[in-house]
Motif scaffolding. Structure first.
Motif, PDB file in Angstrom:
ATOM      1  N   ASN A  48     -45.445  -5.961 -10.985  1.00 43.39           N
ATOM      2  CA  ASN A  48     -44.688  -6.030  -9.743  1.00 43.39           C
ATOM      3  C   ASN A  48     -45.251  -5.032  -8.744  1.00 43.39           C
ATOM      4  O   ASN A  48     -46.036  -4.153  -9.108  1.00 43.39           O
ATOM      5  CB  ASN A  48     -43.191  -5.778  -9.984  1.00 43.39           C
ATOM      6  N   GLN A  82     -43.888  -2.591  -5.421  1.00 40.09           N
ATOM      7  CA  GLN A  82     -42.709  -2.082  -4.740  1.00 40.09           C
ATOM      8  C   GLN A  82     -43.111  -1.392  -3.437  1.00 40.09           C
ATOM      9  O   GLN A  82     -44.221  -0.866  -3.328  1.00 40.09           O
ATOM     10  CB  GLN A  82     -41.966  -1.083  -5.640  1.00 40.09           C
ATOM     11  N   TYR A 120     -41.739   1.613  -0.732  1.00 39.98           N
ATOM     12  CA  TYR A 120     -40.837   2.749  -0.576  1.00 39.98           C
ATOM     13  C   TYR A 120     -41.018   3.326   0.823  1.00 39.98           C
ATOM     14  O   TYR A 120     -42.085   3.227   1.424  1.00 39.98           O
ATOM     15  CB  TYR A 120     -41.152   3.846  -1.601  1.00 39.98           C
ATOM     16  N   LEU A 148     -38.716   9.661  -1.721  1.00 35.72           N
ATOM     17  CA  LEU A 148     -38.932   8.238  -1.485  1.00 35.72           C
ATOM     18  C   LEU A 148     -37.654   7.441  -1.687  1.00 35.72           C
ATOM     19  O   LEU A 148     -36.862   7.737  -2.586  1.00 35.72           O
ATOM     20  CB  LEU A 148     -39.993   7.713  -2.448  1.00 35.72           C
ATOM     21  N   HIS A 179     -36.394   3.523  -2.285  1.00 32.55           N
ATOM     22  CA  HIS A 179     -36.866   2.188  -2.647  1.00 32.55           C
ATOM     23  C   HIS A 179     -36.385   1.167  -1.616  1.00 32.55           C
ATOM     24  O   HIS A 179     -35.218   1.152  -1.220  1.00 32.55           O
ATOM     25  CB  HIS A 179     -36.324   1.816  -4.025  1.00 32.55           C
ATOM     26  N   LEU A 232     -38.724  -4.851  -4.065  1.00 35.28           N
ATOM     27  CA  LEU A 232     -39.603  -5.098  -5.202  1.00 35.28           C
ATOM     28  C   LEU A 232     -39.957  -6.562  -5.221  1.00 35.28           C
ATOM     29  O   LEU A 232     -39.077  -7.419  -5.068  1.00 35.28           O
ATOM     30  CB  LEU A 232     -38.891  -4.699  -6.502  1.00 35.28           C
ATOM     31  N   GLY A 286     -40.620   0.777 -20.112  1.00 35.93           N
ATOM     32  CA  GLY A 286     -40.677   1.811 -19.082  1.00 35.93           C
ATOM     33  C   GLY A 286     -41.760   1.487 -18.085  1.00 35.93           C
ATOM     34  O   GLY A 286     -42.582   0.615 -18.291  1.00 35.93           O
ATOM     35  N   ASN A 287     -41.735   2.202 -17.006  1.00 33.32           N
ATOM     36  CA  ASN A 287     -42.729   1.926 -15.975  1.00 33.32           C
ATOM     37  C   ASN A 287     -43.297   3.212 -15.420  1.00 33.32           C
ATOM     38  O   ASN A 287     -42.656   4.251 -15.410  1.00 33.32           O
ATOM     39  CB  ASN A 287     -42.123   1.080 -14.858  1.00 33.32           C
ATOM     40  N   TYR A 309     -34.904   7.460 -18.007  1.00 32.49           N
ATOM     41  CA  TYR A 309     -36.290   7.770 -17.721  1.00 32.49           C
ATOM     42  C   TYR A 309     -36.387   8.754 -16.567  1.00 32.49           C
ATOM     43  O   TYR A 309     -35.729   8.598 -15.543  1.00 32.49           O
ATOM     44  CB  TYR A 309     -37.071   6.498 -17.377  1.00 32.49           C
ATOM     45  N   PHE A 344     -39.286  10.993 -14.224  1.00 32.18           N
ATOM     46  CA  PHE A 344     -40.687  11.056 -13.831  1.00 32.18           C
ATOM     47  C   PHE A 344     -40.888  12.264 -12.933  1.00 32.18           C
ATOM     48  O   PHE A 344     -40.046  12.582 -12.102  1.00 32.18           O
ATOM     49  CB  PHE A 344     -41.086   9.800 -13.040  1.00 32.18           C
ATOM     50  N   ARG A 404     -33.661   1.644 -16.601  1.00 31.77           N
ATOM     51  CA  ARG A 404     -33.987   0.649 -17.606  1.00 31.77           C
ATOM     52  C   ARG A 404     -35.393   0.795 -18.123  1.00 31.77           C
ATOM     53  O   ARG A 404     -36.251   1.374 -17.473  1.00 31.77           O
ATOM     54  CB  ARG A 404     -33.801  -0.753 -17.032  1.00 31.77           C
ATOM     55  N   GLN A 405     -35.615   0.228 -19.285  1.00 28.66           N
ATOM     56  CA  GLN A 405     -36.957   0.188 -19.839  1.00 28.66           C
ATOM     57  C   GLN A 405     -37.838  -0.787 -19.076  1.00 28.66           C
ATOM     58  O   GLN A 405     -39.034  -0.637 -19.020  1.00 28.66           O
ATOM     59  CB  GLN A 405     -36.916  -0.259 -21.298  1.00 28.66           C
ATOM     60  N   SER A 406     -37.195  -1.766 -18.474  1.00 28.17           N
ATOM     61  CA  SER A 406     -37.973  -2.815 -17.821  1.00 28.17           C
ATOM     62  C   SER A 406     -38.840  -2.255 -16.721  1.00 28.17           C
ATOM     63  O   SER A 406     -38.441  -1.367 -15.970  1.00 28.17           O
ATOM     64  CB  SER A 406     -37.031  -3.863 -17.240  1.00 28.17           C
ATOM     65  N   TYR A 407     -40.022  -2.785 -16.569  1.00 26.31           N
ATOM     66  CA  TYR A 407     -40.908  -2.338 -15.503  1.00 26.31           C
ATOM     67  C   TYR A 407     -40.465  -2.876 -14.155  1.00 26.31           C
ATOM     68  O   TYR A 407     -41.101  -2.609 -13.152  1.00 26.31           O
ATOM     69  CB  TYR A 407     -42.342  -2.759 -15.803  1.00 26.31           C
ATOM     70  N   ASN A 408     -39.385  -3.619 -14.112  1.00 26.07           N
ATOM     71  CA  ASN A 408     -38.863  -4.102 -12.843  1.00 26.07           C
ATOM     72  C   ASN A 408     -37.765  -3.215 -12.292  1.00 26.07           C
ATOM     73  O   ASN A 408     -36.954  -3.644 -11.487  1.00 26.07           O
ATOM     74  CB  ASN A 408     -38.308  -5.524 -13.010  1.00 26.07           C
ATOM     75  N   SER A 409     -37.723  -1.985 -12.736  1.00 24.82           N
ATOM     76  CA  SER A 409     -36.668  -1.084 -12.315  1.00 24.82           C
ATOM     77  C   SER A 409     -37.175  -0.088 -11.285  1.00 24.82           C
ATOM     78  O   SER A 409     -38.123   0.640 -11.555  1.00 24.82           O
ATOM     79  CB  SER A 409     -36.141  -0.328 -13.546  1.00 24.82           C
ATOM     80  N   PRO A 410     -36.578  -0.043 -10.085  1.00 27.14           N
ATOM     81  CA  PRO A 410     -37.022   0.919  -9.070  1.00 27.14           C
ATOM     82  C   PRO A 410     -36.753   2.351  -9.510  1.00 27.14           C
ATOM     83  O   PRO A 410     -35.875   2.612 -10.322  1.00 27.14           O
ATOM     84  CB  PRO A 410     -36.160   0.579  -7.854  1.00 27.14           C
ATOM     85  N   LEU A 411     -37.506   3.265  -8.946  1.00 30.44           N
ATOM     86  CA  LEU A 411     -37.278   4.682  -9.195  1.00 30.44           C
ATOM     87  C   LEU A 411     -36.377   5.267  -8.103  1.00 30.44           C
ATOM     88  O   LEU A 411     -36.474   4.892  -6.941  1.00 30.44           O
ATOM     89  CB  LEU A 411     -38.604   5.447  -9.208  1.00 30.44           C
ATOM     90  N   PHE A 441     -35.567   8.752  -6.298  1.00 25.93           N
ATOM     91  CA  PHE A 441     -36.213  10.045  -6.116  1.00 25.93           C
ATOM     92  C   PHE A 441     -35.252  11.112  -5.608  1.00 25.93           C
ATOM     93  O   PHE A 441     -34.333  10.831  -4.831  1.00 25.93           O
ATOM     94  CB  PHE A 441     -37.360   9.928  -5.106  1.00 25.93           C
TER      95      PHE A 441
END
Lengths: 114, 115
Positions: free
Chosen positions: A31, A33, A35, A43, A45, A48, A99-100, B31, B33, B97-104, B106
Motif C-alpha cells: 500500500n 500512504q 501524510y 505526521l 495520516h 491510504l 506489522g508494517n 506497535y 516505531f 494492528r499487525q496488518s500492513y494496512n494500518s496507518p501510523l 505520530f
C-alpha cells in the motif's frame, strides 16, 4: 536515493487553486500512504491506497496509484491557507509475522497563499 | 491516551552526553516505531516494537543507540555519547494492528540539539 521521492520539492499556489504532488517509488508495495506535516508537528495520516486500487477520494483529497509506473499522485482541490504544510508519501514493507514499516519520501512543501 | 505523547519537547545536550527520549503510545496500540527527521526532510526509520519485543531494528546505529518498550512504562530511546550529527527531531509513532494496512499515529516529536 529514497524509496519514495516527491515531486515537486516545493509548491506555491493561491487559495482556491488545486495542488498536485507526485511520488515515485522503487520496489513493489502493498500500500501507499500520504501524510501531512505541519511546522513543528508530527505526521498526520491523510489517506491510504492499496496496491490493487487505482484511485481513492477523501473530502478534497484525491489519490491515484499507478503500480506499473511505480508512482502516485495527491491532488488537493480548492486549496486553503490551512493546507500549507509538507506532504509525504510512504510505502510499506511487509515484515515477517505482520506489522508494517513505512519508508517515507523526501516530501513536498506546499504553501497556499491568500 | 488518544494521542502519542513524546517528552521532552526539546532536549539540548553537549557532545558526548547521554540523551533519553520518551514515548507513550496510544492505549491499546501494540506497535511502536521510532523515526529520525533531519532538516525537515527525510524520515529515517530507526526501530520498531511489538509490545515489549523488538520487531525490527535495522535502522538503529547500534553502537550508541538503544531503545526499550517495557510493560506499564513509556517507551524510551537512548543515545549514549551524543554526536553533533544526532541533532534531529525524533518521532515516535504507534499503530494498532499487525496488518500492513494500518496507518501510523505520530507524536509531535522531541527536538534534540547536540552542541
Amino acid at each position: 536515493s529514497q524509496q519514495g521521492e516527491e515531486d515537486p520539492q516545493a509548491l506555491s499556489i493561491q487559495e482556491g487553486e488545486n495542488a498536485t504532488m507526485n511520488c515515485s517509488y522503487k520496489t513493489s508495495i502493498n500500500n501507499l500512504q500520504w501524510y501531512r506535516q505541519n511546522s513543528g508537528r508530527g505526521l498526520v495520516h491523510l489517506i491510504l491506497i492499496r496496491s490493487n486500487e487505482r484511485e481513492k477520494h477523501s473530502g478534497r483529497l484525491r489519490v491515484t496509484l499507478d503500480t506499473s509506473k511505480k508512482s502516485s499522485s495527491l491532488l488537493i482541490t480548492a486549496s486553503r491557507a490551512a493546507d500549507t504544510a509538507s506532504y509525504f508519501c510512504a510505502t510499506d514493507a511487509m515484515l515477517t509475522g505482520g506489522g508494517n514499516k513505512l519508508t517515507f519520501g523526501t516530501g513536498t512543501q506546499l504553501k497556499v497563499e491568500l | 491516551g488518544e494521542e502519542v505523547a513524546q517528552t521532552p519537547k526539546h532536549l539540548v545536550r553537549g557532545e558526548g552526553q547521554k540523551a533519553k527520549l520518551y514515548c507513550a503510545p496510544i492505549k491499546g496500540h501494540s506497535y511502536v516505531f521510532w523515526y529520525q527527521q533531519v532538516l525537515k526532510n527525510e524520515f529515517k526509520f530507526l526501530i520498531s516494537f511489538q509490545n515489549e519485543n523488538v520487531f525490527d531494528e535495522t535502522g538503529m546505529p547500534k553502537e550508541r543507540f538503544s531503545a526499550k518498550c517495557l510493560p506499564n512504562s513509556p517507551c524510551s530511546l537512548e543515545i549514549q555519547a551524543t554526536k553533533l550529527e544526532d541533532s534531529a527531531v525524533y518521532f515516535c509513532a504507534s499503530s494498532s494492528r499487525q496488518s500492513y494496512n494500518s496507518p501510523l499515529h505520530f507524536g509531535n516529536g522531541t527536538r534534540l540539539t547536540v552542541t
